[in-house]
Motif scaffolding. Structure first.
Motif, PDB file in Angstrom:
ATOM      1  N   ASN A  35       0.837  -1.193   0.000  1.00 57.22           N
ATOM      2  CA  ASN A  35       0.000   0.000   0.000  1.00 57.22           C
ATOM      3  C   ASN A  35       0.880   1.255   0.000  1.00 57.22           C
ATOM      4  O   ASN A  35       1.432   1.644   1.024  1.00 57.22           O
ATOM      5  N   ASP A  62      -0.370   4.096  -1.280  1.00 55.98           N
ATOM      6  CA  ASP A  62      -1.378   5.096  -1.649  1.00 55.98           C
ATOM      7  C   ASP A  62      -1.387   6.270  -0.670  1.00 55.98           C
ATOM      8  O   ASP A  62      -2.396   6.951  -0.509  1.00 55.98           O
ATOM      9  N   TYR A  98       0.809  -0.670  -5.093  1.00 57.77           N
ATOM     10  CA  TYR A  98      -0.232   0.263  -5.544  1.00 57.77           C
ATOM     11  C   TYR A  98       0.152   1.643  -5.026  1.00 57.77           C
ATOM     12  O   TYR A  98       0.101   1.906  -3.815  1.00 57.77           O
ATOM     13  N   CYS A 149      -8.619   4.768  -1.584  1.00 52.50           N
ATOM     14  CA  CYS A 149      -7.872   3.587  -2.017  1.00 52.50           C
ATOM     15  C   CYS A 149      -6.743   3.211  -1.057  1.00 52.50           C
ATOM     16  O   CYS A 149      -6.088   2.184  -1.230  1.00 52.50           O
ATOM     17  N   GLY A 150      -6.528   4.000  -0.022  1.00 47.81           N
ATOM     18  CA  GLY A 150      -5.603   3.600   1.030  1.00 47.81           C
ATOM     19  C   GLY A 150      -6.234   2.577   1.957  1.00 47.81           C
ATOM     20  O   GLY A 150      -5.538   1.905   2.717  1.00 47.81           O
ATOM     21  N   GLU A 156      -7.632  -0.948   2.613  1.00 49.97           N
ATOM     22  CA  GLU A 156      -7.093  -2.084   1.866  1.00 49.97           C
ATOM     23  C   GLU A 156      -8.065  -2.752   0.901  1.00 49.97           C
ATOM     24  O   GLU A 156      -7.663  -3.190  -0.176  1.00 49.97           O
ATOM     25  N   LEU A 159      -8.439  -0.482  -2.079  1.00 47.34           N
ATOM     26  CA  LEU A 159      -7.206  -0.600  -2.862  1.00 47.34           C
ATOM     27  C   LEU A 159      -7.288  -1.831  -3.773  1.00 47.34           C
ATOM     28  O   LEU A 159      -6.946  -1.775  -4.956  1.00 47.34           O
ATOM     29  N   VAL A 210      -2.202  -6.995   2.494  1.00 44.27           N
ATOM     30  CA  VAL A 210      -1.891  -5.623   2.103  1.00 44.27           C
ATOM     31  C   VAL A 210      -1.129  -4.978   3.263  1.00 44.27           C
ATOM     32  O   VAL A 210      -1.610  -4.971   4.392  1.00 44.27           O
ATOM     33  N   ASN A 243       1.588  -1.567   4.428  1.00 44.42           N
ATOM     34  CA  ASN A 243       2.118  -0.240   4.119  1.00 44.42           C
ATOM     35  C   ASN A 243       3.605  -0.303   3.724  1.00 44.42           C
ATOM     36  O   ASN A 243       4.330  -1.211   4.129  1.00 44.42           O
TER      37      ASN A 243
END
Lengths: 450, 165
Positions: A81, A83, A122, A171-172, A174, A177, A207, A209
């Motif tokens: 992630n 985003d 992403y 979209c942050g 999960e 996203l 997902v 960070n």
């Protein structure tokens, strides 16, 4: 100087390139993980490290990894992630822009642990130039045998793909996203099923960070137990803090979570104090969605204890008198800042970013923005404050995803701690257009002006 | 008007689609729309979205619903350069209001408008992740940070020069 595990090499000239990164000891954790460890032992090390998700929620990473389903014959995926969109947060950008190979290294080890052969980054669409940096780094890593088929002749295959988003805070989250990665609108999914069971293309997915995945590198290199010794209590390891607002030295800092908030703001090693010699009024310590705190509650807890830059201390007192470490987006407001206006810009942000699926969030964020706009422009009534409070309470906890909470908390905290400033705006509709409520009783309890 | 990707653009689209498993080509939609927007006039007319739908073998509505969801996709014509100025909290407390007012004055346009010569569009956006380097705006792929009125002057001159030369 505190311990640095992620940015220790950030200032080495050329560290963005594979050659320098490798020369400085890069990719050692991949060698160790693939040759000396197995997926289970890596997950164990991560559990021992006490690493908590660095995106904002702080969920234990090792535990999240252990939830991934492993049905026979179904591919699994790791998704990074990147985003980063929480106002005040720009740490992942820094890490990807300046040390892209650190993220790739963490991704390869994590992909091995989770059994992901196609791993996706992403990244928010606006970070277009960072997409190019990552693609370049991936090509270098591939050319040097760290990606592709049969990595280090262990038979492990891993490919990393970068996908750009296109402008959507949601979209942050999960599952939003994942929807976006499938080429859809970023509407969060109803859970369960959780991504670990049915994620990307209905396959088991984890997902994580950017910073979380980068932290896997030092965890493998020094071991989970050593990592857990850094920091304090359940705030283990180091955390990247992106500091902004009215301070002398905005930027990204790596801290070991044992320093006090006061040291972080006033020390020359970090923020370097308030810009222009002004007084500290308030701070949003963990990204725009966490509760704002007035200076007196920021530097000391309600019981007069020193407040520290870690998960537990920043949330001491709950939402009544505390806040959260969140994403590490540290926004500092000086004596000249207007809380009503600041809250209005955040309310507008959340209204703009609501995906519109759930009525409390879709409608509530719009109403909060309208009412705050009214108060800010001198047309508010005292009843509007109670109405705002009522709306935020009806959003919180009543939506599919946490964006509803994220929109409610800043409004709630602003009213909770700065109600008199809202009242002043309403009672002084003309004066409030040209002057400022100022500090009043929120002043910094430590740095009292002479 | 009909749209067709040239060889290079088509090769890029195929590279994007190849990242996903067989039958999951819809996943390439966001990158494909970026490619389409960048390849033609900086926005997505219906015919162009229909073309992308045909390339990815999905229904046009699947493209429209995505294009209208994400803020980076322009559904109306835009100027050659878009000044996307951040107005969220951290930028606001660092003086973005003054920068926005100054750009409006300099270009004689309001947010959402394009200059008569078609060179500049002003768009107000929400947090772009440059809070420590505020105030800021995005122009194309680049972030222009630590904005001051003087800096805005030179940025405008810089882009205008690329058009007149």
């Amino acid at each position: 100087m505190g311990v640095k595990l992620l940015l220790d090499k950030a200032n080495v000239p050329g560290i963005r390139t594979y050659e320098v990164y490798r020369r400085e000891g890069g990719y050692r954790s991949v060698e160790k993980a693939l040759k000396e460890m197995n997926p289970e032992s890596i997950v164990e090390e991560v559990k021992k490290s006490g690493l908590r998700g660095r995106g904002g929620a702080g969920f234990p990473t090792g535990m999240k990894w252990s939830f991934i389903a492993k049905p026979e014959g179904v591919p699994r995926h790791l998704v990074c992630n990147a985003d980063e969109s929480e106002p005040g947060t720009f740490k992942d950008r820094y890490l990807m822009e300046f040390i892209p190979h650190l993220l790739l290294e963490g991704l390869i080890v994590s992909s091995f642990a989770l059994g992901s052969h196609d791993t996706y980054i992403y990244i928010r669409g606006e970070y277009a130039w960072i997409t190019d940096i990552l693609e370049e780094a991936i090509n270098e890593a591939k050319a040097n045998g760290w990606l592709g088929k049969n990595i280090l002749r262990t038979g492990f295959e891993c490919n990393i793909h970068v996908q750009r988003g296109a402008g959507a805070y949601i979209c942050g989250e999960e599952t939003a996203l994942i929807e976006s990665l499938e080429g859809k609108r970023g509407n969060p999914r109803i859970k369960p099923p959780f991504p670990a069971i049915q994620g990307l293309w209905q396959r088991p997915t984890v997902v994580n960070n950017v910073e979380t995945l980068a932290a896997i590198v030092p965890i493998i290199n020094i071991g989970g137990e050593e990592y857990a010794k850094i920091g304090v209590g359940r705030s283990t390891g180091t955390k990247l803090i992106s500091a902004c607002g009215n301070i002398n030295k905005p930027g990204v800092y790596e801290i070991d979570m044992t320093i006090s908030v006061e040291e972080f703001i006033y020390s020359d090693e970090y923020c370097g104090g308030i810009k222009g010699g002004k007084q500290l009024k308030a701070c949003i310590p963990g990204g725009s969605s966490v509760p704002i705190l007035p200076a007196n509650l920021l530097l000391k807890t309600a019981t007069g204890e020193t407040r520290y830059m870690n998960y537990e201390s920043l949330s001491d007192g709950g939402f009544a008198t505390g806040s959260m470490l969140g994403s590490g987006g540290f926004i500092v407001l000086d004596e000249d800042q207007c809380i009503v206006k600041n809250t209005l810009t955040l309310a507008r942000f959340y209204r703009h970013e609501s995906c519109g699926q759930c009525s409390p969030c879709r409608e509530g964020t719009g109403w909060m923005e309208k009412i705050l706009h009214k108060i800010e422009h001198g047309h508010g009534t005292i009843a509007d404050i109670d109405l705002l409070w009522d709306i935020q309470r009806k959003i919180e906890g009543n939506t599919i995803c946490p964006l509803g909470d994220a929109a409610a908390w800043p409004v709630a905290a602003a009213i909770r701690h700065f109600r008199d400033e809202f009242e002043w705006h309403i009672n002084n509709p003309v004066l409030s257009q040209t002057s400022n409520f100022g500090l009043q009783h929120y002043a910094d309890p430590i740095h009292v002006p002479a | 008007m009909t749209y067709t990707f040239n060889e290079t653009q088509m090769a890029e689209l195929n590279r994007l689609v190849a990242r996903y498993p067989e039958g999951k080509q819809k996943s390439a939609l966001l990158p494909a729309l970026h490619l389409a927007q960048d390849s033609f006039d900086g926005w997505l007319p219906t015919e162009l979205m229909d073309y992308i739908a045909s390339l990815l073998k999905i229904e046009p509505i699947e493209v429209y619903e995505v294009a209208s969801f994400y803020s980076m996709f322009n559904l109306k014509p835009v100027g050659k350069f878009i000044f996307e100025v951040c107005q969220t909290g951290p930028c606001m407390i660092s003086g973005s209001d003054d920068i926005i007012a100054y750009i409006q004055e300099k270009l004689s346009i309001k947010p959402g408008e394009t200059t008569k010569d078609g060179v500049f569009t002003l768009k107000l956006v929400e947090c772009l992740g440059a809070c420590g380097y505020a105030p800021m705006m995005q122009v194309g792929k680049i972030f222009r940070e630590h904005l001051t009125k003087e800096k805005v002057d030179s940025i405008i001159a810089e882009y205008r020069a690329t058009v007149t030369n």
